[in-house]
Design a protein around this motif. Structure first.
Motif, mmCIF file in Angstrom:
data_model
loop_
_atom_site.group_PDB
_atom_site.id
_atom_site.type_symbol
_atom_site.label_atom_id
_atom_site.label_comp_id
_atom_site.label_asym_id
_atom_site.label_seq_id
_atom_site.Cartn_x
_atom_site.Cartn_y
_atom_site.Cartn_z
ATOM 1 N N ALA A 132 -6.371 -18.783 -14.196
ATOM 2 C CA ALA A 132 -7.591 -17.980 -14.248
ATOM 3 C C ALA A 132 -7.260 -16.495 -14.218
ATOM 4 C CB ALA A 132 -8.501 -18.344 -13.078
ATOM 5 N N ALA A 133 -6.348 -16.102 -13.340
ATOM 6 C CA ALA A 133 -5.972 -14.688 -13.244
ATOM 7 C C ALA A 133 -5.306 -14.213 -14.526
ATOM 8 C CB ALA A 133 -5.046 -14.485 -12.051
ATOM 9 N N ARG A 134 -4.473 -15.052 -15.119
ATOM 10 C CA ARG A 134 -3.766 -14.676 -16.338
ATOM 11 C C ARG A 134 -4.719 -14.532 -17.519
ATOM 12 N NH1 ARG A 134 0.680 -18.150 -16.105
ATOM 13 N NH2 ARG A 134 -0.683 -19.801 -16.895
ATOM 14 N N SER A 135 -5.863 -15.214 -17.465
ATOM 15 C CA SER A 135 -6.796 -15.197 -18.592
ATOM 16 C C SER A 135 -7.639 -13.931 -18.658
ATOM 17 C CB SER A 135 -7.728 -16.415 -18.512
ATOM 18 O OG SER A 135 -8.672 -16.276 -17.449
ATOM 19 N N VAL A 136 -7.595 -13.099 -17.605
ATOM 20 C CA VAL A 136 -8.442 -11.908 -17.545
ATOM 21 C C VAL A 136 -7.587 -10.656 -17.695
ATOM 22 C CG1 VAL A 136 -10.042 -10.570 -16.116
ATOM 23 C CG2 VAL A 136 -10.144 -13.070 -16.103
ATOM 24 N N ALA A 137 -7.939 -9.825 -18.673
ATOM 25 C CA ALA A 137 -7.235 -8.563 -18.881
ATOM 26 C C ALA A 137 -7.899 -7.461 -18.073
ATOM 27 C CB ALA A 137 -7.252 -8.199 -20.363
ATOM 28 N N VAL A 138 -7.087 -6.668 -17.364
ATOM 29 C CA VAL A 138 -7.606 -5.505 -16.640
ATOM 30 C C VAL A 138 -7.798 -4.376 -17.646
ATOM 31 C CG1 VAL A 138 -7.102 -3.765 -14.890
ATOM 32 C CG2 VAL A 138 -6.521 -6.163 -14.478
ATOM 33 N N PRO A 139 -8.993 -3.786 -17.708
ATOM 34 C CA PRO A 139 -9.247 -2.740 -18.710
ATOM 35 C C PRO A 139 -8.426 -1.482 -18.449
ATOM 36 C CG PRO A 139 -11.290 -3.558 -17.716
ATOM 37 C CD PRO A 139 -10.170 -4.087 -16.891
ATOM 38 N N ALA A 140 -7.992 -0.858 -19.522
ATOM 39 C CA ALA A 140 -7.441 0.497 -19.423
ATOM 40 C C ALA A 140 -8.641 1.441 -19.293
ATOM 41 C CB ALA A 140 -6.630 0.818 -20.673
ATOM 42 N N PRO A 141 -8.605 2.500 -18.481
ATOM 43 C CA PRO A 141 -7.423 2.983 -17.768
ATOM 44 C C PRO A 141 -7.321 2.466 -16.331
ATOM 45 C CG PRO A 141 -9.158 4.596 -17.593
ATOM 46 C CD PRO A 141 -9.733 3.432 -18.351
ATOM 47 N N PHE A 142 -8.061 1.398 -15.974
ATOM 48 C CA PHE A 142 -8.026 0.933 -14.586
ATOM 49 C C PHE A 142 -6.644 0.459 -14.186
ATOM 50 C CE2 PHE A 142 -12.746 -0.446 -15.069
ATOM 51 C CZ PHE A 142 -13.136 0.885 -15.085
ATOM 52 N N ASP A 143 -5.833 0.013 -15.153
ATOM 53 C CA ASP A 143 -4.500 -0.478 -14.815
ATOM 54 C C ASP A 143 -3.500 0.646 -14.589
ATOM 55 O OD1 ASP A 143 -4.336 0.386 -17.399
ATOM 56 O OD2 ASP A 143 -3.319 -1.387 -18.185
ATOM 57 N N ASP A 144 -3.945 1.899 -14.772
ATOM 58 C CA ASP A 144 -3.040 3.044 -14.555
ATOM 59 C C ASP A 144 -3.867 4.253 -14.104
ATOM 60 O OD1 ASP A 144 -0.622 4.380 -14.463
ATOM 61 O OD2 ASP A 144 -0.758 5.045 -16.550
ATOM 62 N N LEU A 145 -4.769 4.031 -13.166
ATOM 63 C CA LEU A 145 -5.700 5.078 -12.756
ATOM 64 C C LEU A 145 -4.964 6.117 -11.911
ATOM 65 C CD1 LEU A 145 -8.724 5.808 -12.982
ATOM 66 C CD2 LEU A 145 -9.067 4.651 -10.796
ATOM 67 N N ALA A 146 -4.909 7.347 -12.414
ATOM 68 C CA ALA A 146 -4.083 8.370 -11.774
ATOM 69 C C ALA A 146 -4.880 9.337 -10.913
ATOM 70 C CB ALA A 146 -3.326 9.145 -12.847
ATOM 71 N N ARG A 147 -6.194 9.200 -10.889
ATOM 72 C CA ARG A 147 -7.010 10.078 -10.043
ATOM 73 C C ARG A 147 -8.256 9.331 -9.602
ATOM 74 N NH1 ARG A 147 -11.377 12.182 -12.877
ATOM 75 N NH2 ARG A 147 -11.331 11.855 -15.145
ATOM 76 N N CYS A 167 0.809 -1.213 0.000
ATOM 77 C CA CYS A 167 0.000 0.000 0.000
ATOM 78 C C CYS A 167 0.847 1.272 0.000
ATOM 79 C CB CYS A 167 -0.936 0.012 1.211
ATOM 80 S SG CYS A 167 -2.176 -1.317 1.176
ATOM 81 N N LYS A 168 2.153 1.140 -0.046
ATOM 82 C CA LYS A 168 3.020 2.312 -0.035
ATOM 83 C C LYS A 168 2.910 3.072 -1.354
ATOM 84 C CE LYS A 168 6.430 0.377 3.167
ATOM 85 N NZ LYS A 168 7.840 -0.066 3.326
ATOM 86 N N PRO A 169 3.094 4.390 -1.322
ATOM 87 C CA PRO A 169 3.079 5.167 -2.566
ATOM 88 C C PRO A 169 4.085 4.607 -3.567
ATOM 89 C CG PRO A 169 3.066 6.633 -0.671
ATOM 90 C CD PRO A 169 3.307 5.255 -0.137
ATOM 91 N N GLY A 170 3.653 4.537 -4.807
ATOM 92 C CA GLY A 170 4.517 4.011 -5.847
ATOM 93 C C GLY A 170 4.396 2.516 -6.062
ATOM 94 N N SER A 171 3.536 1.830 -5.276
ATOM 95 C CA SER A 171 3.383 0.382 -5.439
ATOM 96 C C SER A 171 2.773 0.036 -6.792
ATOM 97 C CB SER A 171 2.541 -0.203 -4.309
ATOM 98 O OG SER A 171 1.254 0.389 -4.289
ATOM 99 N N GLY A 172 1.878 0.892 -7.288
ATOM 100 C CA GLY A 172 1.339 0.718 -8.635
ATOM 101 C C GLY A 172 0.423 -0.478 -8.816
ATOM 102 N N ILE A 173 -0.228 -0.950 -7.747
ATOM 103 C CA ILE A 173 -1.057 -2.154 -7.837
ATOM 104 C C ILE A 173 -2.507 -1.761 -8.097
ATOM 105 C CG2 ILE A 173 -1.813 -4.238 -6.639
ATOM 106 C CD1 ILE A 173 0.736 -4.057 -4.956
ATOM 107 N N ASP A 174 -3.134 -2.406 -9.094
ATOM 108 C CA ASP A 174 -4.539 -2.142 -9.389
ATOM 109 C C ASP A 174 -5.410 -3.244 -8.792
ATOM 110 O OD1 ASP A 174 -4.331 -4.217 -11.579
ATOM 111 O OD2 ASP A 174 -3.188 -2.639 -12.551
ATOM 112 N N PHE A 175 -5.734 -4.275 -9.573
ATOM 113 C CA PHE A 175 -6.505 -5.409 -9.057
ATOM 114 C C PHE A 175 -5.561 -6.498 -8.559
ATOM 115 C CE2 PHE A 175 -9.750 -3.489 -11.753
ATOM 116 C CZ PHE A 175 -10.882 -3.590 -10.955
#
Length: 211
Positions: free
Chosen positions: A127-142, A53-61
């Motif tokens: 199963a996790a590898r088979s699902v693509a995270v939609p853009a822009p959720f994988d880089d949500l900046a706000r 959870c630290k700043p810069g971790s860059g984790i989405d789902f």
């Protein structure tokens, strides 16, 4: 002796009914649960000082679990002849989930899959590898707010094999909690049963920015 008095005497001695134990391997399909990491950090991770959870971790789902499911309801904590995973096996999926969560997911859900721990974690990874995270959720900046249906539609657009009834959103309070995707036992997309479909009734929900 009256019949009522007789029943009053013997009923306390009657053995209580024991619920049937869910059987390993007896289920209809899987639910892949993906947690929105920024929301988990706000409600839980920050309090624990979680490094992810630290700043810069860059984790989405992140992967919450792969859950065997009935067409109505689900099994849990099944009896199985398979051994529990070793520490090495739980740590091997630490890129998907913490080792402690991996062990919990095995005990509650993996035992019901009928698979060994190693094969269950392999299925979870596939199963996790088979699902693509939609853009822009994988880089949500706000921070953004949007209807739950928009999140579901974004997943079906990013994953053309998913049907509108094959993905569902859950929320906690006003925020996105999880996206759940229904898969066959062979990990192909399928429609969710009615009791799995969206339980978030809010008109809009919050997606907090990625840290």
């Amino acid at each position: 002796m009256s019949a009522l008095r007789f029943l009053a005497l013997i009923l306390p001695l009657w053995p209580a009914a024991v619920p049937a134990q869910d059987a390993a391997g007896d289920f209809d399909y899987y639910v892949l649960s993906l947690s929105w990491q920024p929301a988990w950090c706000r409600t839980t991770g920050d309090r624990r000082g979680a490094s992810e959870c630290k700043p810069g971790s860059g984790i989405d789902f992140t992967v919450h679990g792969l859950w065997p499911q009935y067409e109505r309801g689900y099994p849990e904590y099944c009896d199985t002849g398979e051994r529990d995973p070793s520490r090495r096996e739980t740590q091997a999926v630490s890129d998907l989930m913490p080792a402690g969560l991996a062990l919990h997911q095995w005990r509650k859900h993996g035992r019901c899959s009928g698979l060994s721990a190693a094969d269950y974690y392999a299925a979870l990874r596939e199963a996790a590898r088979s699902v693509a995270v939609p853009a822009p959720f994988d880089d949500l900046a706000r921070d953004i707010t949007l209807p739950p249906a928009v999140v579901e539609e974004a997943f079906t657009e990013a994953n053309p094999r998913l049907s509108p009834d094959g993905v569902t959103v859950t929320c906690k309070a006003d925020a996105l909690h999880e996206v759940r995707i229904c898969l066959t036992r062979d990990l192909a997309p399928r429609d969710c049963a009615p009791d799995v479909r969206r339980d978030c009734s809010r008109p809009r929900l919050l997606m907090e920015k990625i840290r």
